[in-house]
Scaffold this motif. Structure first.
Motif: not given
Length: 155
Positions: A41-43, A73-78, A93-96
């Motif tokens: 997870a980002a952040l 699995p984060d969204k691009p916005e995050k 890159v995002a792989d939700p």
């Protein structure tokens, strides 16, 4: 639980949106070596440390012929917030839907704080110029992993 990749396996192809929503494909990097790393997870503290370590060593890796792509699995916005807050230069890159995470065996059961949970297995793959897995590292530590990777790759 998806099967784990081994050196010599063909790296699963993917096209995922980056932090700006632009598609990034593994195929775009044919002819160069690519480090694809999967993080939960980002952040979050560990993932921030790892992404900053990759950013700090991006020039060294690029000079040695390696591109770096981080997948979560984060969204691009995050991912965009993560990139801005931490001044990251690494491609995220995002792989939700977790399809790529599963294709690489980087999603499944793992032990956290003594409990078995299902989630992202922090993993790193080195893909060669022909799109084959050169190295597959599962259950890596966020801290110190990039330094160890650089040492293992003799960069």
């Amino acid at each position: 639980m998806s099967a784990r990749l081994q050196p010599g396996d063909t790296a699963p192809a993917f096209t995922l949106p980056d932090a700006d929503g632009k598609p990034v494909s593994l195929a775009d990097h044919l002819g160069r070596k690519v480090i694809v790393y999967f993080y939960p997870a980002a952040l979050t503290p560990g993932c921030t440390k790892q992404a900053c370590d990759f950013t700090d060593n991006l020039d060294v890796l690029a000079e040695a012929g390696y591109d770096v792509i981080g997948v979560s699995p984060d969204k691009p916005e995050k991912l965009a917030k993560f990139r801005e807050k931490e001044h990251l230069k690494v491609t995220l890159v995002a792989d939700p839907e977790k399809e790529v995470l599963q294709a690489y065996g980087a999603f499944g059961e793992k032990t956290m704080y003594g409990k078995t949970v299902t989630g992202v297995i922090r993993s790193t793959f080195v893909v060669d110029e022909q799109g084959k897995i050169e190295h597959a590292f599962y259950n890596v530590r966020a801290t110190g992993h990039v330094a160890k990777l650089i040492k293992d790759l003799k960069v």
